[in-house]
Design a protein around this motif. Structure first.
Motif, mmCIF file in Angstrom:
data_model
loop_
_atom_site.group_PDB
_atom_site.id
_atom_site.type_symbol
_atom_site.label_atom_id
_atom_site.label_comp_id
_atom_site.label_asym_id
_atom_site.label_seq_id
_atom_site.Cartn_x
_atom_site.Cartn_y
_atom_site.Cartn_z
ATOM 1 N N ILE A 114 0.860 -1.178 0.000
ATOM 2 C CA ILE A 114 0.000 0.000 0.000
ATOM 3 C C ILE A 114 0.898 1.230 0.000
ATOM 4 C CG2 ILE A 114 -1.784 1.279 1.227
ATOM 5 C CD1 ILE A 114 -2.729 -1.341 2.426
ATOM 6 N N ALA A 115 0.685 2.107 -0.970
ATOM 7 C CA ALA A 115 1.482 3.328 -1.097
ATOM 8 C C ALA A 115 0.603 4.534 -0.794
ATOM 9 C CB ALA A 115 2.067 3.439 -2.500
ATOM 10 N N TYR A 116 1.198 5.537 -0.178
ATOM 11 C CA TYR A 116 0.463 6.726 0.242
ATOM 12 C C TYR A 116 1.120 7.979 -0.323
ATOM 13 C CZ TYR A 116 -1.332 3.516 3.837
ATOM 14 O OH TYR A 116 -1.890 2.453 4.502
ATOM 15 N N ALA A 117 0.286 8.984 -0.571
ATOM 16 C CA ALA A 117 0.778 10.309 -0.939
ATOM 17 C C ALA A 117 -0.191 11.327 -0.355
ATOM 18 C CB ALA A 117 0.889 10.469 -2.453
ATOM 19 N N GLY A 118 0.345 12.466 0.086
ATOM 20 C CA GLY A 118 -0.506 13.456 0.735
ATOM 21 C C GLY A 118 -0.202 14.866 0.281
ATOM 22 N N VAL A 119 -1.205 15.729 0.422
ATOM 23 C CA VAL A 119 -1.069 17.120 0.007
ATOM 24 C C VAL A 119 -1.846 17.998 0.982
ATOM 25 C CG1 VAL A 119 -3.079 16.959 -1.532
ATOM 26 C CG2 VAL A 119 -1.341 18.711 -1.949
ATOM 27 N N ALA A 120 -1.300 19.181 1.257
ATOM 28 C CA ALA A 120 -2.000 20.135 2.110
ATOM 29 C C ALA A 120 -3.132 20.782 1.320
ATOM 30 C CB ALA A 120 -1.032 21.196 2.624
ATOM 31 N N VAL A 121 -4.255 21.003 1.998
ATOM 32 C CA VAL A 121 -5.432 21.606 1.372
ATOM 33 C C VAL A 121 -5.683 22.961 2.025
ATOM 34 C CG1 VAL A 121 -7.906 21.334 0.954
ATOM 35 C CG2 VAL A 121 -6.418 19.314 0.942
ATOM 36 N N PRO A 122 -5.819 24.052 1.256
ATOM 37 C CA PRO A 122 -5.909 24.092 -0.209
ATOM 38 C C PRO A 122 -4.605 24.494 -0.891
ATOM 39 C CG PRO A 122 -6.690 26.155 0.666
ATOM 40 C CD PRO A 122 -6.230 25.350 1.857
ATOM 41 N N SER A 123 -3.489 24.607 -0.142
ATOM 42 C CA SER A 123 -2.258 25.156 -0.721
ATOM 43 C C SER A 123 -1.671 24.272 -1.812
ATOM 44 C CB SER A 123 -1.215 25.352 0.389
ATOM 45 O OG SER A 123 -0.762 24.106 0.882
ATOM 46 N N GLY A 124 -1.907 22.958 -1.729
ATOM 47 C CA GLY A 124 -1.342 22.057 -2.723
ATOM 48 C C GLY A 124 0.085 21.648 -2.432
ATOM 49 N N GLU A 125 0.594 21.988 -1.235
ATOM 50 C CA GLU A 125 1.964 21.609 -0.889
ATOM 51 C C GLU A 125 2.022 20.115 -0.559
ATOM 52 O OE1 GLU A 125 5.404 22.642 2.464
ATOM 53 O OE2 GLU A 125 3.526 23.779 2.396
ATOM 54 N N ILE A 126 2.930 19.418 -1.230
ATOM 55 C CA ILE A 126 3.080 17.982 -1.016
ATOM 56 C C ILE A 126 3.750 17.733 0.336
ATOM 57 C CG2 ILE A 126 4.213 15.877 -1.828
ATOM 58 C CD1 ILE A 126 1.946 16.646 -3.595
ATOM 59 N N ILE A 127 3.224 16.778 1.094
ATOM 60 C CA ILE A 127 3.868 16.388 2.347
ATOM 61 C C ILE A 127 4.650 15.098 2.099
ATOM 62 C CG2 ILE A 127 2.054 17.471 3.721
ATOM 63 C CD1 ILE A 127 0.935 14.697 4.321
ATOM 64 N N PRO A 128 5.672 14.817 2.904
ATOM 65 C CA PRO A 128 6.453 13.586 2.698
ATOM 66 C C PRO A 128 5.560 12.349 2.697
ATOM 67 C CG PRO A 128 7.567 15.021 4.259
ATOM 68 C CD PRO A 128 6.216 15.634 4.015
ATOM 69 N N ASP A 129 5.922 11.387 1.867
ATOM 70 C CA ASP A 129 5.096 10.182 1.728
ATOM 71 C C ASP A 129 4.951 9.427 3.046
ATOM 72 O OD1 ASP A 129 4.832 10.717 -0.997
ATOM 73 O OD2 ASP A 129 6.677 9.634 -1.469
#
Length: 345
Positions: free
Chosen positions: A184-199
């Protein structure tokens, strides 16, 4: 010397491969990537009653123990599935009409299974049966969207996610051929800025929301679902697609490396075996020419050696084909879930 060099090369390659496996296991353990009893319990509790109404899963609240009750229809179809795949039958889940006590996600200990308790891990035939049956329905097309709130105090100390709102996407990667693997792989992003957070932080955030989060019913009115969907389809899916391609390339390279080692060993062994048989033929022919050996015995030795040569070559051909199949990699990816999570101070 040639054999020693070959063994040294193979040993170095295998050690490097083993080191990567150990690093992967260590990283997975640190991030709790092992599928736990609660995860497996929820999965079976959601899917079994949907596939076979009347079946049930009950958490006993201790030692990862659960009661699993299968309906007659479920038991019959499960038994038929085992027969089709030539898997051993006769387990308690297949034959018991009442609830069966199972320990989920934990294999039997070194002393074997406890009497009256069946160990059910993610590789147990029942889990595979349910997974295949689920794949035949429309259920895999449904992707759950989860909205949850979680307190910062519930996050692991190694999770560096400040209070705010985030979207986390989980994907299931399957790599088949030879020994199958799932991840299972994960990816995340801050809302609404669109800044990617570490996996890794995205994974920890999803786990924290699942274990200690509370439902966030106001999320639909407080967030723009269109903006969240756009962030997921753009940043997160693209990021996961790149990681999936990279992982597939690494695994393919590993399989090809192993296949190359196996082929080198096979060809070396075949060369040595053929040389041995040809030496027997040449030695006995020379003995016949010089009349230093019993004629019947020499001819028998020649016939046996010449008969072994095509057998050795045929076996090597079959082994080459098997090695080639083991080097093939089938890769699939499937969206599992999207979580919109608010981290509270």
């Amino acid at each position: 010397m040639r054999i020693e060099r070959a063994l040294e090369e193979e040993a170095a390659a295998l050690i490097a491969h083993g080191d990567r496996i150990l690093l992967s296991i260590r990283a997975a353990h640190e991030l709790q990537r092992w599928i736990g009893s609660r995860d497996l319990g929820r999965y079976l509790a959601d899917t079994l009653p949907a596939l076979f109404p009347g079946s049930a899963v009950r958490d006993l609240g201790r030692d990862d123990l659960y009661e699993i009750r299968l309906t007659q229809e479920a038991r019959v179809e499960y038994g038929f599935w085992l027969q089709q795949r030539r898997l051993p039958g006769g387990g308690r889940l297949e034959r018991e009409t009442g609830p069966v006590t199972c320990r989920l996600a934990r294999p039997a200990g070194p002393r074997g299974a406890q009497r009256g308790i069946e160990a059910v891990t993610q590789t147990h035939p029942l889990v595979r049966f349910v997974s295949e049956r689920l794949a035949e329905t429309d259920a895999p097309k449904l992707r759950p969207a989860i909205a949850a709130r979680v307190a910062s105090a519930s996050l692991r100390p190694t999770t560096f996610v400040p209070p705010g709102r985030y979207a986390v996407l989980a994907m299931l990667w399957r790599f088949g051929g030879g020994v199958g693997q799932e991840r299972i792989a994960y990816a995340g992003v801050a809302v609404p800025s669109g800044e990617i957070i570490p996996d890794d932080d995205a994974e920890r955030l999803m786990l924290a929301a699942a274990e200690a989060g509370a439902m966030w019913p106001e999320a639909a009115s407080e967030l723009s679902t269109e903006d969240v969907a756009e962030l997921c389809e753009g940043a997160l899916l693209d990021r996961l697609a790149v990681r999936f391609a990279t992982e597939r390339s690494v695994l393919q390279a590993e399989r090809q490396d192993r296949a190359s080692i196996q082929l080198r060993t096979l060809e070396q062994r075949l060369e040595d075996d053929l040389l041995k048989q040809r030496e027997i033929v040449d030695r006995n022919r020379e003995a016949l020419r010089l009349r230093t050996e019993n004629e019947a015995k020499a001819k028998s030795q020649i016939a046996m050696a010449e008969g072994k040569i095509p057998t050795l070559e045929e076996r090597a051909s079959q082994r080459r084909a098997a090695i080639a199949r083991s080097a093939e990699l089938r890769a699939e990816e499937e969206q599992l879930a999207l979580a919109v999570i608010e981290v509270l101070p």
